[in-house]
Design an enzyme around this catalytic site. Structure first.
Site, PDB file in Angstrom:
ATOM      1  N   ARG A 111      -9.617   0.838   8.955  1.00  0.00           N
ATOM      2  CA  ARG A 111      -9.251  -0.559   9.188  1.00  0.00           C
ATOM      3  C   ARG A 111     -10.371  -1.337   9.874  1.00  0.00           C
ATOM      4  O   ARG A 111     -10.189  -2.518  10.148  1.00  0.00           O
ATOM      5  CB  ARG A 111      -8.019  -0.606  10.083  1.00  0.00           C
ATOM      6  CG  ARG A 111      -6.687  -0.849   9.347  1.00  0.00           C
ATOM      7  CD  ARG A 111      -5.607  -0.782  10.402  1.00  0.00           C
ATOM      8  NE  ARG A 111      -4.386  -1.450  10.101  1.00  0.00           N
ATOM      9  CZ  ARG A 111      -3.289  -0.874   9.628  1.00  0.00           C
ATOM     10  NH1 ARG A 111      -3.307   0.393   9.307  1.00  0.00           N
ATOM     11  NH2 ARG A 111      -2.186  -1.568   9.468  1.00  0.00           N
ATOM     12  N   ARG A 120      11.231  -2.494  12.489  1.00  0.00           N
ATOM     13  CA  ARG A 120      10.105  -1.925  13.230  1.00  0.00           C
ATOM     14  C   ARG A 120       9.683  -2.893  14.315  1.00  0.00           C
ATOM     15  O   ARG A 120       9.735  -4.105  14.123  1.00  0.00           O
ATOM     16  CB  ARG A 120       8.946  -1.745  12.241  1.00  0.00           C
ATOM     17  CG  ARG A 120       8.668  -0.314  11.866  1.00  0.00           C
ATOM     18  CD  ARG A 120       7.741  -0.242  10.698  1.00  0.00           C
ATOM     19  NE  ARG A 120       6.414  -0.778  10.998  1.00  0.00           N
ATOM     20  CZ  ARG A 120       5.387  -0.725  10.157  1.00  0.00           C
ATOM     21  NH1 ARG A 120       5.539  -0.149   8.988  1.00  0.00           N
ATOM     22  NH2 ARG A 120       4.227  -1.226  10.475  1.00  0.00           N
ATOM     23  N   LYS A 154       0.836  -1.209   0.000  1.00  0.00           N
ATOM     24  CA  LYS A 154       0.000   0.000   0.000  1.00  0.00           C
ATOM     25  C   LYS A 154       0.871   1.260   0.000  1.00  0.00           C
ATOM     26  O   LYS A 154       0.597   2.201  -0.732  1.00  0.00           O
ATOM     27  CB  LYS A 154      -0.912   0.044   1.252  1.00  0.00           C
ATOM     28  CG  LYS A 154      -1.943  -1.069   1.309  1.00  0.00           C
ATOM     29  CD  LYS A 154      -2.966  -0.844   2.425  1.00  0.00           C
ATOM     30  CE  LYS A 154      -2.373  -0.863   3.815  1.00  0.00           C
ATOM     31  NZ  LYS A 154      -1.802  -2.153   4.235  1.00  0.00           N
ATOM     32  N   ARG A 157      -0.920  -9.091  13.009  1.00  0.00           N
ATOM     33  CA  ARG A 157      -1.425  -8.020  12.131  1.00  0.00           C
ATOM     34  C   ARG A 157      -2.280  -8.604  11.002  1.00  0.00           C
ATOM     35  O   ARG A 157      -3.301  -8.038  10.629  1.00  0.00           O
ATOM     36  CB  ARG A 157      -0.260  -7.204  11.558  1.00  0.00           C
ATOM     37  CG  ARG A 157       0.369  -6.279  12.611  1.00  0.00           C
ATOM     38  CD  ARG A 157       1.758  -5.815  12.221  1.00  0.00           C
ATOM     39  NE  ARG A 157       1.774  -4.953  11.065  1.00  0.00           N
ATOM     40  CZ  ARG A 157       2.857  -4.766  10.286  1.00  0.00           C
ATOM     41  NH1 ARG A 157       3.987  -5.394  10.562  1.00  0.00           N
ATOM     42  NH2 ARG A 157       2.790  -3.956   9.275  1.00  0.00           N
ATOM     43  N   ARG A 167      12.506 -11.273   4.750  1.00  0.00           N
ATOM     44  CA  ARG A 167      13.020  -9.909   4.919  1.00  0.00           C
ATOM     45  C   ARG A 167      13.544  -9.707   6.341  1.00  0.00           C
ATOM     46  O   ARG A 167      14.596  -9.124   6.557  1.00  0.00           O
ATOM     47  CB  ARG A 167      11.892  -8.907   4.627  1.00  0.00           C
ATOM     48  CG  ARG A 167      12.384  -7.526   4.289  1.00  0.00           C
ATOM     49  CD  ARG A 167      11.286  -6.686   3.712  1.00  0.00           C
ATOM     50  NE  ARG A 167      10.297  -6.339   4.726  1.00  0.00           N
ATOM     51  CZ  ARG A 167       9.080  -5.852   4.456  1.00  0.00           C
ATOM     52  NH1 ARG A 167       8.704  -5.696   3.209  1.00  0.00           N
ATOM     53  NH2 ARG A 167       8.252  -5.540   5.421  1.00  0.00           N
TER      54      ARG A 167
HETATM   55  P1  AMP Z   1       0.760   0.333   9.381  1.00  0.00           P
HETATM   56  O1  AMP Z   1       1.984   1.189   9.320  1.00  0.00           O
HETATM   57  O2  AMP Z   1      -0.374   0.845   8.552  1.00  0.00           O
HETATM   58  O3  AMP Z   1       1.059  -1.120   9.105  1.00  0.00           O
HETATM   59  O4  AMP Z   1       0.235   0.397  10.887  1.00  0.00           O
HETATM   60  C1  AMP Z   1       1.043  -0.055  11.948  1.00  0.00           C
HETATM   61  C2  AMP Z   1       0.201  -0.255  13.183  1.00  0.00           C
HETATM   62  O5  AMP Z   1      -0.402   0.980  13.555  1.00  0.00           O
HETATM   63  C3  AMP Z   1      -0.971  -1.219  13.044  1.00  0.00           C
HETATM   64  O6  AMP Z   1      -0.592  -2.572  13.216  1.00  0.00           O
HETATM   65  C4  AMP Z   1      -1.884  -0.733  14.162  1.00  0.00           C
HETATM   66  O7  AMP Z   1      -1.407  -1.129  15.432  1.00  0.00           O
HETATM   67  C5  AMP Z   1      -1.705   0.775  14.076  1.00  0.00           C
HETATM   68  N1  AMP Z   1      -2.662   1.386  13.134  1.00  0.00           N
HETATM   69  C6  AMP Z   1      -2.380   2.053  11.988  1.00  0.00           C
HETATM   70  N2  AMP Z   1      -3.492   2.474  11.385  1.00  0.00           N
HETATM   71  C7  AMP Z   1      -4.522   2.055  12.163  1.00  0.00           C
HETATM   72  C8  AMP Z   1      -5.932   2.162  12.060  1.00  0.00           C
HETATM   73  N3  AMP Z   1      -6.519   2.784  11.027  1.00  0.00           N
HETATM   74  N4  AMP Z   1      -6.685   1.617  13.060  1.00  0.00           N
HETATM   75  C9  AMP Z   1      -6.112   1.011  14.109  1.00  0.00           C
HETATM   76  N5  AMP Z   1      -4.791   0.847  14.255  1.00  0.00           N
HETATM   77  C10 AMP Z   1      -3.987   1.373  13.290  1.00  0.00           C
END
Ligand code: AMP
Length: 194
Positions: A88, A139, A13, A150, A127
């Protein structure tokens, strides 16, 4: 152009969002990036999100909806945006619909990156092993255990959005397993064909 990119973690994404930003002169709004910035800055939101994120779970809807609402009001979002990692949950999608209505903004569409979860997991394991071997920092939530959580969170809480946006006739799906340029080309094609 106002878009949502939908797909599991590791689907690409962020990569596709960057391209859409260049093509349309819009901004990428990644709640994950915003939450990581809040953690780095030690804000109350960051403190609330830190452990939840490290485990690979979702932070509460009201936290991310609040962040997005503020961010949509910033001047640079006026030209359009691509939401990456938000919404989400169905609750977040409903809150977003409400916010957009209040702000008198219309969504152009939701692009779903369809992927094979098994292949994604293999990719992240590879990775992670490579980065560890090189002694690079990863991370907090990019280890295979958190990644599995996740993915489960995606399946249970986010995947229902496919049906939600199909029902609203806003969903456009592309094969996210194809090479990056091909995915980009397919996104262009579905957006042009709208
Ligand atoms: P990402 O960088 O999009 O993979 O997000 C990393 C982490 O941030 C996720 O695993 C969640 O813990 C949190 N997070 C990011 N966006 C959301 C969202 N829209 N709703 C809830 N948690 C989020």
């Amino acid at each position: 152009m106002r878009l949502i990119l939908l797909g599991p973690p590791g689907a690409g994404k962020g990569t596709q969002a960057t391209r859409l930003v260049e093509k349309y002169g819009i901004v990428q709004l990644s709640t994950g990036d915003m939450l990581r910035a809040a953690i780095a800055a030690g804000t109350p939101v960051g403190q609330k999100a830190k452990d939840i994120m490290a485990r690979g779970e979702l932070v509460p809807d009201d936290v991310v909806v609040g962040i997005i609402s503020d961010r949509l009001d910033e001047p640079d979002a006026k030209n359009g945006f691509v939401l990456d990692g938000f919404p989400r949950t169905v609750g977040q999608a409903e809150a977003l619909a409400h916010l957009l209505e209040q702000k008198d903004l219309k969504l152009d569409g939701v692009i779903e990156l369809k992927v094979d979860e098994g292949a994604l997991l293999k990719r992240i394991e590879g990775r992670f092993a490579e980065m560890q071997a090189r002694g690079e920092a990863v991370r907090d939530d990019d280890n295979p255990e958190a990644f599995k959580i996740r993915l489960t969170a995606y399946r249970k809480q986010t995947a229902p959005l496919v049906e939600y946006y199909t029902g609203k006739r806003q969903l456009m799906s592309v094969d996210g397993m194809a090479p990056i340029d091909e995915v980009s080309g397919n996104i262009d094609a579905v957006l042009d064909g709208k």
